[in-house]
Design an enzyme around this catalytic site. Sequence first.
Site, mmCIF file in Angstrom:
data_model
loop_
_atom_site.group_PDB
_atom_site.id
_atom_site.type_symbol
_atom_site.label_atom_id
_atom_site.label_comp_id
_atom_site.label_asym_id
_atom_site.label_seq_id
_atom_site.Cartn_x
_atom_site.Cartn_y
_atom_site.Cartn_z
ATOM 1 N N GLY A 31 0.792 -1.222 0.000
ATOM 2 C CA GLY A 31 0.000 0.000 0.000
ATOM 3 C C GLY A 31 0.822 1.268 0.000
ATOM 4 O O GLY A 31 0.272 2.350 0.123
ATOM 5 N N SER A 32 2.136 1.159 -0.178
ATOM 6 C CA SER A 32 2.948 2.379 -0.190
ATOM 7 C C SER A 32 2.829 3.059 -1.547
ATOM 8 O O SER A 32 2.884 2.417 -2.580
ATOM 9 C CB SER A 32 4.417 2.031 0.085
ATOM 10 N N TYR A 71 -4.024 0.354 7.146
ATOM 11 C CA TYR A 71 -5.411 0.321 6.687
ATOM 12 C C TYR A 71 -6.354 0.132 7.868
ATOM 13 O O TYR A 71 -6.165 -0.759 8.701
ATOM 14 C CB TYR A 71 -5.604 -0.803 5.664
ATOM 15 N N LYS A 112 2.093 2.409 -9.264
ATOM 16 C CA LYS A 112 2.220 3.689 -8.572
ATOM 17 C C LYS A 112 3.416 4.440 -9.163
ATOM 18 O O LYS A 112 4.467 3.821 -9.437
ATOM 19 C CB LYS A 112 2.436 3.460 -7.077
ATOM 20 N N ASP A 121 -0.616 5.647 -11.388
ATOM 21 C CA ASP A 121 -1.333 6.359 -10.319
ATOM 22 C C ASP A 121 -0.336 7.188 -9.523
ATOM 23 O O ASP A 121 0.559 6.648 -8.877
ATOM 24 C CB ASP A 121 -2.006 5.326 -9.402
ATOM 25 N N GLU A 133 -3.807 8.331 -13.186
ATOM 26 C CA GLU A 133 -4.762 8.546 -12.092
ATOM 27 C C GLU A 133 -4.200 9.533 -11.075
ATOM 28 O O GLU A 133 -3.025 9.487 -10.736
ATOM 29 C CB GLU A 133 -5.028 7.186 -11.440
ATOM 30 N N GLU A 184 -11.033 8.935 -6.383
ATOM 31 C CA GLU A 184 -11.098 8.244 -5.098
ATOM 32 C C GLU A 184 -11.132 9.231 -3.937
ATOM 33 O O GLU A 184 -11.636 8.895 -2.867
ATOM 34 C CB GLU A 184 -9.947 7.241 -4.931
ATOM 35 N N ASP A 224 -15.531 5.830 -5.105
ATOM 36 C CA ASP A 224 -15.138 5.138 -3.886
ATOM 37 C C ASP A 224 -16.394 4.971 -3.034
ATOM 38 O O ASP A 224 -17.151 5.921 -2.836
ATOM 39 C CB ASP A 224 -14.081 5.958 -3.142
ATOM 40 N N HIS A 257 -12.569 2.659 -7.408
ATOM 41 C CA HIS A 257 -11.423 2.531 -6.521
ATOM 42 C C HIS A 257 -11.704 1.462 -5.481
ATOM 43 O O HIS A 257 -12.785 1.422 -4.885
ATOM 44 C CB HIS A 257 -11.178 3.864 -5.806
ATOM 45 N N ALA A 258 -10.710 0.601 -5.236
ATOM 46 C CA ALA A 258 -10.862 -0.388 -4.168
ATOM 47 C C ALA A 258 -9.483 -0.667 -3.574
ATOM 48 O O ALA A 258 -8.558 0.119 -3.738
ATOM 49 C CB ALA A 258 -11.534 -1.648 -4.689
ATOM 50 N N GLY A 259 -9.358 -1.789 -2.862
ATOM 51 C CA GLY A 259 -8.132 -2.026 -2.104
ATOM 52 C C GLY A 259 -8.389 -1.653 -0.653
ATOM 53 O O GLY A 259 -9.510 -1.793 -0.153
ATOM 54 N N GLU A 292 -11.031 -1.977 -9.434
ATOM 55 C CA GLU A 292 -9.712 -2.241 -8.858
ATOM 56 C C GLU A 292 -9.785 -3.473 -7.945
ATOM 57 O O GLU A 292 -10.788 -3.711 -7.268
ATOM 58 C CB GLU A 292 -9.248 -1.030 -8.068
#
Lengths: 439, 439
Positions: free
Chosen positions: A22-23, A32, A219, A247, A273, A300, A323, A350-352, A381
Amino acid sequence: MTKITALDTYDVRFPTSRELDGSDAMNPDPDYSAAYVVLRTDQPGLEGYGFAFTIGRGNDVQKVAIDALAHHVSGLSVDDVIGDLGGFAKRMIGDSQLRWLGPEKGVMHMAIGAVINAAWDLAARMAGKPLWRFIADMTPEQLVATIDFRYLTDALTPEEALTMLHAAKVSKPQRIATLLAEGYPAYTTSPGWLGYSDEKMQRLAREAVAAGFRTIKLKVGMNVEDDVRRCRLARETVGPDIGIAVDANQRWDVPDAIAWLRRLSDVNIAWAEEPTSPDDIIGHAAIRRAVTPVPVSTGEHTHNRVMFKQLFQAGAVDLVQIDAARVGGVNENLAILLLAAKFGVRVFPHAGGVGLCELVQHLAMADFVAISGKKDDRAIEFVDHLHEHFVDPVIVRNGCYIAPESPGFSAQMHTGTLAHYRYPDGPAWREPASVARAR
Amino acid sequence: MTKITALDTYDVRFPTSRELDGSDAMNPDPDYSAAYVVLRTDQPGLEGYGFAFTIGRGNDVQKVAIDALAHHVSGLSVDDVIGDLGGFAKRMIGDSQLRWLGPEKGVMHMAIGAVINAAWDLAARMAGKPLWRFIADMTPEQLVATIDFRYLTDALTPEEALTMLHAAKVSKPQRIATLLAEGYPAYTTSPGWLGYSDEKMQRLAREAVAAGFRTIKLKVGMNVEDDVRRCRLARETVGPDIGIAVDANQRWDVPDAIAWLRRLSDVNIAWAEEPTSPDDIIGHAAIRRAVTPVPVSTGEHTHNRVMFKQLFQAGAVDLVQIDAARVGGVNENLAILLLAAKFGVRVFPHAGGVGLCELVQHLAMADFVAISGKKDDRAIEFVDHLHEHFVDPVIVRNGCYIAPESPGFSAQMHTGTLAHYRYPDGPAWREPASVARAR
């Protein structure tokens, strides 16, 4: 008469920063987290679940903001709430004293969204349907009645929305059958975190393609030379037919975004993004004009329907992320999906994070079945992370989300998860090192 | 080395809804409130004060959000903070986990603004200067170093800002003398609250003119016929030479705003404030085009510099309100004032509520002296209410704010006020009826 007896909240955090999953360029060490809501009723076994998603510090603030809504919920008749989900949302959003804290943005709006989502969860559970199907089975009139058109009528009126929904109604049964047979396309961000080595990115990209995903996302935004190298490597790895999105997580000013994205022009980017501030509608429009044909997107962090309306009016984006836990719940996302359909803008939800996949799949599927009628030019996502904490976790097969069948919004977490990850006193946080890091 | 030892917060609320002072089309029953901050140090008598302004419910959420910033403040050297007010602000705004709750908007951003303002108060107190003078005495380089130019450089670069400030520097001493001699123009909203009868409005309008105010403001937006009648009555009452502004407090959609403001065209409106959602930049631009020559404005709910930048880029407003307690503190307001000066947009600072007059006068005066160089084509809002709770209350004479002389940002409340109005356990809230109303 069944009543809502309490709005209970939980500060649940997962120590994800320990692994650098998630970085990205703006969020180097997210934990999270969810400010989790349970609407309790006096009918045994009947509850509604929702949450606001955060990335660690501040999840306590988010929880207190949800607590501040208790007087809008406790003691209400369940039938009154689920029979008028539009009125339920409007009363909270229209609370003039709380509205001052936004209006319709940030902590307070996310809190309202979490409670509204929990009410939709409750409604779908009582109907015995997964949320996407609960929405799909509403009449156009019922669906439009849930939407707050305030500040939208220069772009979309209730009458136009009704016309769109009636037109979509005709082939709804076929699309339900298609959805149940095919699922809904997913794309994956798993290979693309900034903390990963080139080798790990390439391995995960190959695995993603082998697993059936047609688009991956990387990313970018820390170092342009690194980004050019990683994007070219990814292109070599996946070949010409797989989409590669990038992104930047709001990293750039407008001139930087233009210069940076031009450097990536030979990679054939699927979309760029969050190139800049999510508030900068005019900036996104300027970037889009300057980097054509690279598609530009954001969403998002776009905080309400008024901002989405303007992104569309200004021609600022080629596609948007929605989101499920940022705006004012299902109602406002339905407004955003209708706006996107009217303006012909594709939606890549957007997800995750934690639970965002679980929630947003229902909105995308409802959109396909009842609103836009489209799914093959878009994708949700997917990050394969933390799903084990949910009672009804997402199922992704061959690069597609399988339509959920259990009643509700898939938002319910396991009781054990709530206990283990409760911050700051759950076992997951009791080790001194992790507690210190979270401060 | 003097250190900041604590960030103390207070939930202070005034039961203003009992009198309907402050009632408007969107806010029928505000209880003016402050989430109040004290930066304590280990030097006896040295403290910094600030607050976020709310209108009642949710002030507790705002307080908790300020509490969540304690780790960015406690234990710091006072010299490090006041020697680098830009870095101090950037660290809080850039906290990636807290940033997720905005970014830079709503509860979390107002919390950051309150703490930043308290740090400026502390800095000005240590310098022995009122804040406006503390800012005026900064070099252009020092002032620019406090500003976060992220997301602004397509409209204003640090180099441009420096050029503007150096140009303004030349006649700064004369303007300081002018300010001290003349004060800064005020306008008043006291006659215009929606809860007032026509007779009360007329009486207060006459009193305002007699007291030296050159502009009054009326709330509008509940009923167009009432508004037409009240505006015409006001015009008859004050004559052709006094400005009459109207304020709809976000009541309208874009088409409604256009139709409504056209009905008021014969009154010669000074400006139409907050016609629609504060987020709707494109909507304000559309309204402005349609109702020319009625000047259009917004800003008291405009949540950050990126939104102001776009209002200017889009030509959406003729003038703006700034608010001292909505955005990220003095630093961000300096950025907004520089943007307004560059785009040639007049600034009419928002005040009223509790303490907003005390704060924002410093920003307007600093703008006159060090940035725009202008004051006679603009005015600061004034409502004569709740000033007695402040140690250094505003002084308005003959329609002008008199430049404060006491060191600091005028944000300090009396200790007795903090005790009496503390919510929910202060004596002002202990009567059952008022407690019930605040829920």
